[in-house]
Design an enzyme around this catalytic site. Structure first.
Site, PDB file in Angstrom:
ATOM      1  N   CYS A 113       0.812  -1.226   0.000  1.00  0.00           N
ATOM      2  CA  CYS A 113       0.000   0.000   0.000  1.00  0.00           C
ATOM      3  C   CYS A 113       0.842   1.271   0.000  1.00  0.00           C
ATOM      4  CB  CYS A 113      -0.941   0.013   1.199  1.00  0.00           C
ATOM      5  SG  CYS A 113      -1.935  -1.464   1.304  1.00  0.00           S
ATOM      6  N   HIS A 251      -3.207   7.241   3.051  1.00  0.00           N
ATOM      7  CA  HIS A 251      -3.661   5.938   2.548  1.00  0.00           C
ATOM      8  C   HIS A 251      -5.030   5.614   3.155  1.00  0.00           C
ATOM      9  CE1 HIS A 251      -4.032   1.872   1.404  1.00  0.00           C
ATOM     10  NE2 HIS A 251      -3.680   1.349   2.570  1.00  0.00           N
ATOM     11  N   ASN A 281     -10.258   0.027   0.510  1.00  0.00           N
ATOM     12  CA  ASN A 281      -8.805   0.155   0.476  1.00  0.00           C
ATOM     13  C   ASN A 281      -8.309  -0.331  -0.887  1.00  0.00           C
ATOM     14  OD1 ASN A 281      -6.056  -0.214   0.708  1.00  0.00           O
ATOM     15  ND2 ASN A 281      -6.148  -1.252   2.693  1.00  0.00           N
TER      16      ASN A 281
HETATM   17  N1  ACO Z   1     -18.335  -8.858   9.822  1.00  0.00           N
HETATM   18  C1  ACO Z   1     -18.735  -9.202  11.046  1.00  0.00           C
HETATM   19  N2  ACO Z   1     -17.872  -9.635  12.002  1.00  0.00           N
HETATM   20  C2  ACO Z   1     -16.572  -9.697  11.670  1.00  0.00           C
HETATM   21  C3  ACO Z   1     -16.094  -9.340  10.394  1.00  0.00           C
HETATM   22  C4  ACO Z   1     -17.041  -8.908   9.448  1.00  0.00           C
HETATM   23  N3  ACO Z   1     -16.694  -8.539   8.201  1.00  0.00           N
HETATM   24  N4  ACO Z   1     -14.746  -9.509  10.378  1.00  0.00           N
HETATM   25  C5  ACO Z   1     -14.382  -9.935  11.589  1.00  0.00           C
HETATM   26  N5  ACO Z   1     -15.478 -10.066  12.377  1.00  0.00           N
HETATM   27  C6  ACO Z   1     -15.561 -10.513  13.762  1.00  0.00           C
HETATM   28  C7  ACO Z   1     -14.376 -11.359  14.154  1.00  0.00           C
HETATM   29  O1  ACO Z   1     -14.599 -12.708  13.791  1.00  0.00           O
HETATM   30  C8  ACO Z   1     -14.380 -11.171  15.663  1.00  0.00           C
HETATM   31  O2  ACO Z   1     -15.357 -11.995  16.212  1.00  0.00           O
HETATM   32  P1  ACO Z   1     -15.114 -12.724  17.624  1.00  0.00           P
HETATM   33  O3  ACO Z   1     -14.948 -11.609  18.613  1.00  0.00           O
HETATM   34  O4  ACO Z   1     -16.344 -13.524  17.787  1.00  0.00           O
HETATM   35  O5  ACO Z   1     -13.852 -13.522  17.424  1.00  0.00           O
HETATM   36  C9  ACO Z   1     -14.843  -9.723  15.843  1.00  0.00           C
HETATM   37  O6  ACO Z   1     -15.497  -9.366  14.613  1.00  0.00           O
HETATM   38  C10 ACO Z   1     -13.730  -8.744  16.090  1.00  0.00           C
HETATM   39  O7  ACO Z   1     -12.696  -8.947  15.135  1.00  0.00           O
HETATM   40  P2  ACO Z   1     -11.401  -8.064  15.129  1.00  0.00           P
HETATM   41  O8  ACO Z   1     -10.489  -8.553  14.057  1.00  0.00           O
HETATM   42  O9  ACO Z   1     -10.876  -7.955  16.513  1.00  0.00           O
HETATM   43  O10 ACO Z   1     -12.033  -6.660  14.708  1.00  0.00           O
HETATM   44  P3  ACO Z   1     -11.348  -5.254  14.688  1.00  0.00           P
HETATM   45  O11 ACO Z   1     -12.109  -4.300  15.497  1.00  0.00           O
HETATM   46  O12 ACO Z   1      -9.865  -5.327  14.917  1.00  0.00           O
HETATM   47  O13 ACO Z   1     -11.575  -4.819  13.187  1.00  0.00           O
HETATM   48  C11 ACO Z   1     -10.346  -4.613  11.170  1.00  0.00           C
HETATM   49  C12 ACO Z   1     -10.999  -5.559  12.143  1.00  0.00           C
HETATM   50  C13 ACO Z   1     -11.407  -3.717  10.558  1.00  0.00           C
HETATM   51  C14 ACO Z   1      -9.651  -5.386  10.057  1.00  0.00           C
HETATM   52  C15 ACO Z   1      -9.347  -3.753  11.951  1.00  0.00           C
HETATM   53  O14 ACO Z   1      -8.458  -4.558  12.704  1.00  0.00           O
HETATM   54  C16 ACO Z   1      -8.539  -2.896  11.059  1.00  0.00           C
HETATM   55  O15 ACO Z   1      -9.049  -2.006  10.418  1.00  0.00           O
HETATM   56  N6  ACO Z   1      -7.232  -3.111  11.057  1.00  0.00           N
HETATM   57  C17 ACO Z   1      -6.361  -2.320  10.225  1.00  0.00           C
HETATM   58  C18 ACO Z   1      -5.943  -3.113   9.129  1.00  0.00           C
HETATM   59  C19 ACO Z   1      -6.226  -2.480   7.836  1.00  0.00           C
HETATM   60  O16 ACO Z   1      -6.785  -1.428   7.675  1.00  0.00           O
HETATM   61  N7  ACO Z   1      -5.791  -3.184   6.853  1.00  0.00           N
HETATM   62  C20 ACO Z   1      -6.021  -2.765   5.563  1.00  0.00           C
HETATM   63  C21 ACO Z   1      -5.098  -3.473   4.697  1.00  0.00           C
HETATM   64  S1  ACO Z   1      -3.501  -3.269   5.165  1.00  0.00           S
HETATM   65  C22 ACO Z   1      -2.965  -1.978   4.431  1.00  0.00           C
HETATM   66  O17 ACO Z   1      -3.641  -1.227   3.841  1.00  0.00           O
HETATM   67  C23 ACO Z   1      -1.586  -1.828   4.561  1.00  0.00           C
END
Ligand code: ACO
Length: 325
Positions: A113, A251, A281
């Site tokens: 990215c 980003h 993204n």
């Molecule tokens: N819909 C519903 N529930 C979901 C989904 C979904 N799409 N995805 C995950 N869950 C659930 C998980 O299974 C988990 O359930 P559990 O508690 O029963 O185990 C719960 O939601 C929480 O999951 P987390 O992964 O802890 O959720 P979090 O609040 O961290 O959000 C996310 C996840 C959005 C990916 C967040 O961590 C994030 O934004 N991280 C940054 C990473 C990023 O932006 N990456 C982009 C690509 S990388 C880049 O651009 C370089």
């Protein structure tokens, strides 16, 4: 001499998948996706004719037209991508072939990215040293083919698209004032998309096609701690304060990441334009697509200072401070 951004362009596919559509594919819902990411919809390729090279070419055409320059004037074309249609030829050579940019040196660059920022930095070095006068840099991705459409934790995040900018070394002041990039390969496991397995007379890999895998919370922590640090570094290098910057073109991964970055550098959200709600993204394409939107909406005036900054797999990151021409 100054290295100026003299034109921008972008392209996104017409097909739009909103959160409701994704909730028919995986166990998710619109509220969860919007609350955790800010994303409402993303544009997805309609098929192999609308792949990474096609989108890169369309964004490039728009940027050249906007800059009012011809393809023959390009000395350098760099395409940032982690989702090329082909290993060989490079996407940049495909852009060259289609546009007739016969004088250009062309290559692809993969910094996930952060790829557009790394391309900007690399092109700036070519231009500063006189190895090139005019360059076309593009971020283009078809992430929909790298995503596991049964994995709800990643498939909701990404979209397809391309953005481009034309750079030129010219008389005068301003342009790219400061730039910093960095990498930390020791944390590569946090975000991966593995390639093909080895097949040769000595070894037959049983690896199947791999998809994007990510430790979302680690990426989140990395982004909010690293990006503000490097933004502050380019501000310090140029003697500017956070409020001297008109826009931070960041980003577009997650709204919560952007809000946290704004807080940590001490600026209001109005300085942080956002379009991730419509595109998701788009990896290396996200910064140039947003820059093109801001530019075409006439939100930038000569003398305005902007910071482009982002982070990505590798891990990689970068920040560039530009005085707009
Ligand atoms: N819909 C519903 N529930 C979901 C989904 C979904 N799409 N995805 C995950 N869950 C659930 C998980 O299974 C988990 O359930 P559990 O508690 O029963 O185990 C719960 O939601 C929480 O999951 P987390 O992964 O802890 O959720 P979090 O609040 O961290 O959000 C996310 C996840 C959005 C990916 C967040 O961590 C994030 O934004 N991280 C940054 C990473 C990023 O932006 N990456 C982009 C690509 S990388 C880049 O651009 C370089």
């Amino acid at each position: 001499m100054a290295v100026n951004i003299i034109g921008t362009g972008s392209y996104v596919p017409k097909n739009v998948a909103d959160n409701q559509l994704l909730s028919t594919i995986v166990d998710t819902d619109d509220e969860w996706i919007r609350q955790r990411t800010g994303i409402k919809e993303r544009h997805l390729s309609s098929g192999s004719k609308e792949g990474t090279s096609f989108m890169a070419i369309e964004a490039a055409k728009a940027a050249l037209e906007h800059a009012g320059v011809s393809a023959e004037e390009m000395d350098l074309i760099i395409v940032a991508t982690a989702s090329a249609d082909t290993y060989v030829p490079s996407t940049a050579c495909q852009v060259q072939g289609e546009l007739g940019a016969i004088r250009a040196t062309c290559f692809d660059l993969n910094a996930a990215c952060s790829g557009f920022l790394f391309s900007l930095n690399t092109a700036d070095a070519y231009l500063e040293t006189g190895m090139a006068k005019t360059a076309l840099i593009i971020g283009a991705e078809t992430l929909s083919r790298e995503v596991d459409w049964s994995d709800r934790s990643t498939c909701i995040l990404f979209g397809d698209g391309a953005g481009a900018a034309v750079l030129r070394r010219e008389e005068g002041e301003g342009g790219i004032l400061a730039s910093v990039t960095g990498s930390d390969g020791s944390q590569g496991d946090v975000l991966t998309c593995k390639g093909r397995g080895i097949q040769n007379p000595f070894y037959k890999s049983r690896r199947k096609k791999d998809y994007i895998q990510m430790n979302g919370q680690s990426v989140f922590r990395f982004a909010v701690s690293t990006v503000p640090k490097y933004i502050k570094r380019v501000l310090k290098e140029t003697g500017l304060e956070p409020d001297d910057i008109k826009y931070y073109i960041l980003h577009q991964a997650n709204r919560r990441i952007l809000e946290s970055i704004a807080k940590r550098i001490g600026v209001e959200m109005e300085k942080i334009p956002m379009n991730l709600d419509h595109y998701g993204n788009t990896s290396s394409a996200s910064i140039p697509i947003l820059l093109d939107e801001v530019n075409r909406n006439d939100l930038l005036q000569p003398g305005d200072k902007i910071v482009l900054s982002g982070f990505g797999g590798g891990l990689t990151w970068g920040a560039t401070l530009v005085e707009w021409k």
